[in-house]
Design a protein around this motif. Structure first.
Motif, PDB file in Angstrom:
ATOM      1  N   ALA A 134       4.643   3.321  63.886  1.00 50.88           N
ATOM      2  CA  ALA A 134       4.513   4.277  63.973  1.00 50.88           C
ATOM      3  C   ALA A 134       4.430   4.446  65.992  1.00 50.88           C
ATOM      4  O   ALA A 134       3.854   3.301  66.244  1.00 50.88           O
ATOM      5  CB  ALA A 134       3.766   5.279  63.265  1.00 50.88           C
ATOM      6  N   PRO A 135       5.019   5.694  66.718  1.00 53.04           N
ATOM      7  CA  PRO A 135       4.900   5.154  67.137  1.00 53.04           C
ATOM      8  C   PRO A 135       3.344   5.304  67.983  1.00 53.04           C
ATOM      9  O   PRO A 135       2.775   6.070  67.756  1.00 53.04           O
ATOM     10  CB  PRO A 135       5.039   6.778  67.928  1.00 53.04           C
ATOM     11  N   GLY A 136       3.039   5.051  68.922  1.00 51.95           N
ATOM     12  CA  GLY A 136       1.334   4.705  69.439  1.00 51.95           C
ATOM     13  C   GLY A 136       0.628   3.106  68.649  1.00 51.95           C
ATOM     14  O   GLY A 136      -0.277   3.572  69.053  1.00 51.95           O
ATOM     15  N   LYS A 137       1.752   2.806  67.686  1.00 50.21           N
ATOM     16  CA  LYS A 137       0.466   2.320  66.858  1.00 50.21           C
ATOM     17  C   LYS A 137       1.180   0.824  66.856  1.00 50.21           C
ATOM     18  O   LYS A 137       1.724   0.411  66.664  1.00 50.21           O
ATOM     19  CB  LYS A 137       0.608   3.645  65.614  1.00 50.21           C
ATOM     20  N   GLU A 138      -0.041  -0.097  66.153  1.00 52.83           N
ATOM     21  CA  GLU A 138       0.791  -1.708  65.949  1.00 52.83           C
ATOM     22  C   GLU A 138       1.472  -1.792  65.104  1.00 52.83           C
ATOM     23  O   GLU A 138       1.439  -0.765  63.732  1.00 52.83           O
ATOM     24  CB  GLU A 138      -0.324  -2.343  66.171  1.00 52.83           C
ATOM     25  N   ARG A 139       2.222  -2.383  64.650  1.00 49.85           N
ATOM     26  CA  ARG A 139       3.146  -3.131  64.153  1.00 49.85           C
ATOM     27  C   ARG A 139       2.405  -3.430  62.594  1.00 49.85           C
ATOM     28  O   ARG A 139       0.960  -4.705  62.332  1.00 49.85           O
ATOM     29  CB  ARG A 139       3.725  -4.059  64.479  1.00 49.85           C
ATOM     30  N   GLU A 140       2.216  -2.794  61.294  1.00 49.61           N
ATOM     31  CA  GLU A 140       0.871  -3.112  60.019  1.00 49.61           C
ATOM     32  C   GLU A 140       2.528  -3.606  59.242  1.00 49.61           C
ATOM     33  O   GLU A 140       3.351  -3.083  58.576  1.00 49.61           O
ATOM     34  CB  GLU A 140       1.390  -1.461  60.269  1.00 49.61           C
ATOM     35  N   PHE A 141       2.137  -3.633  58.310  1.00 54.09           N
ATOM     36  CA  PHE A 141       1.954  -4.641  56.825  1.00 54.09           C
ATOM     37  C   PHE A 141       2.264  -3.620  55.719  1.00 54.09           C
ATOM     38  O   PHE A 141       1.892  -2.737  56.141  1.00 54.09           O
ATOM     39  CB  PHE A 141       0.996  -5.836  56.309  1.00 54.09           C
ATOM     40  N   VAL A 142       3.903  -4.047  55.193  1.00 54.65           N
ATOM     41  CA  VAL A 142       4.325  -2.785  53.977  1.00 54.65           C
ATOM     42  C   VAL A 142       3.735  -3.426  52.936  1.00 54.65           C
ATOM     43  O   VAL A 142       3.364  -3.153  51.465  1.00 54.65           O
ATOM     44  CB  VAL A 142       5.588  -2.270  54.695  1.00 54.65           C
TER      45      VAL A 142
ATOM     46  N   PRO B  26       4.537  12.287  55.162  1.00 56.35           N
ATOM     47  CA  PRO B  26       5.262  12.593  56.648  1.00 56.35           C
ATOM     48  C   PRO B  26       3.998  10.984  57.185  1.00 56.35           C
ATOM     49  O   PRO B  26       5.062  10.516  58.092  1.00 56.35           O
ATOM     50  CB  PRO B  26       4.241  14.089  56.861  1.00 56.35           C
ATOM     51  N   GLU B  27       4.089  10.465  56.863  1.00 61.21           N
ATOM     52  CA  GLU B  27       2.772   9.347  57.560  1.00 61.21           C
ATOM     53  C   GLU B  27       3.262   7.894  57.470  1.00 61.21           C
ATOM     54  O   GLU B  27       2.940   7.457  57.348  1.00 61.21           O
ATOM     55  CB  GLU B  27       1.154   9.314  56.798  1.00 61.21           C
ATOM     56  N   ASP B  28       4.416   7.965  56.207  1.00 56.97           N
ATOM     57  CA  ASP B  28       5.016   6.968  56.418  1.00 56.97           C
ATOM     58  C   ASP B  28       6.109   6.575  57.431  1.00 56.97           C
ATOM     59  O   ASP B  28       7.228   6.029  57.262  1.00 56.97           O
ATOM     60  CB  ASP B  28       6.385   6.751  54.845  1.00 56.97           C
ATOM     61  N   THR B  29       6.343   7.917  58.504  1.00 58.25           N
ATOM     62  CA  THR B  29       7.269   7.986  59.056  1.00 58.25           C
ATOM     63  C   THR B  29       6.996   6.626  60.574  1.00 58.25           C
ATOM     64  O   THR B  29       6.673   6.779  60.745  1.00 58.25           O
ATOM     65  CB  THR B  29       7.381   8.924  60.048  1.00 58.25           C
ATOM     66  N   ALA B  30       7.355   5.764  60.500  1.00 53.81           N
ATOM     67  CA  ALA B  30       7.852   4.715  61.584  1.00 53.81           C
ATOM     68  C   ALA B  30       9.382   3.606  61.657  1.00 53.81           C
ATOM     69  O   ALA B  30      10.093   4.148  60.387  1.00 53.81           O
ATOM     70  CB  ALA B  30       7.383   3.974  61.121  1.00 53.81           C
ATOM     71  N   VAL B  31       9.243   3.282  62.021  1.00 47.28           N
ATOM     72  CA  VAL B  31      10.771   2.352  62.100  1.00 47.28           C
ATOM     73  C   VAL B  31       9.992   1.185  61.051  1.00 47.28           C
ATOM     74  O   VAL B  31       9.212   0.300  61.677  1.00 47.28           O
ATOM     75  CB  VAL B  31      11.004   1.332  63.931  1.00 47.28           C
ATOM     76  N   TYR B  32      10.693   0.535  60.122  1.00 46.04           N
ATOM     77  CA  TYR B  32      11.200  -0.219  59.469  1.00 46.04           C
ATOM     78  C   TYR B  32      11.787  -1.795  60.293  1.00 46.04           C
ATOM     79  O   TYR B  32      12.323  -1.471  60.036  1.00 46.04           O
ATOM     80  CB  TYR B  32      11.461  -0.004  58.042  1.00 46.04           C
ATOM     81  N   TYR B  33      10.520  -2.057  59.962  1.00 45.89           N
ATOM     82  CA  TYR B  33      11.264  -4.001  59.930  1.00 45.89           C
ATOM     83  C   TYR B  33      11.173  -4.721  58.687  1.00 45.89           C
ATOM     84  O   TYR B  33       9.702  -4.890  57.794  1.00 45.89           O
ATOM     85  CB  TYR B  33      10.777  -4.970  61.041  1.00 45.89           C
ATOM     86  N   CYS B  34      11.886  -5.651  58.473  1.00 43.11           N
ATOM     87  CA  CYS B  34      12.243  -6.475  57.716  1.00 43.11           C
ATOM     88  C   CYS B  34      11.784  -8.204  57.831  1.00 43.11           C
ATOM     89  O   CYS B  34      12.542  -8.277  59.544  1.00 43.11           O
ATOM     90  CB  CYS B  34      13.469  -6.633  57.013  1.00 43.11           C
TER      91      CYS B  34
END
Length: 125
Positions: free
Chosen positions: A40-48, A89-97
């Motif tokens: 998410a903007p301003g946050k670190e990449r996190e595991f899903v 709404p808190e799931d809003t983010a760029v999702y990476y594989c």
């Protein structure tokens, strides 16, 4: 050279669903663990979520998505998918594989060797 291409992102209302897909190429797909992360903007990449390579049946989920998201893989099509239900709404983010170089699924960003470019998921309230 391993290439990962995500698709399926978009804009959805809270409570809705999306299905993300990641197409892999460049090497044999089935033996290796795969993961989904988000940033998410301003946050670190996190595991899903993560899934092991064929031969094991291991999946991991972040607590925040457990019971709502499902990771799966189709080794015949060289794809890994993320079914996302009951979106918030808190799931809003760029999702990476991401692709591992081992059979095991992992939860840390540093454990993965290859990354896609990401797909935007926006959940409106």
């Amino acid at each position: 050279q391993v290439q990962l291409v995500e698709s399926g992102g978009g804009l959805v209302q809270a409570g809705g669903s999306l299905r993300l897909s990641c197409a892999a190429s460049g090497r044999t797909f089935s033996p290796y663990g795969m993961g989904w992360f988000r940033q998410a903007p301003g946050k670190e990449r996190e595991f899903v979520a993560a899934i092991s390579g064929s031969g094991l049946s291991i999946t991991y989920y972040a607590d925040s998505v457990k019971g709502r998201f499902t990771i799966s893989r189709d080794n015949a099509k060289n794809t890994v998918s993320l079914q996302m239900n009951s979106l918030k709404p808190e799931d809003t983010a760029v999702y990476y594989c991401a692709a591992d170089n081992t059979i095991l699924p992992h939860k840390r960003v540093d454990d993965y060797d290859y990354w896609g470019q990401g797909t935007q998921v926006t959940v409106s309230s």
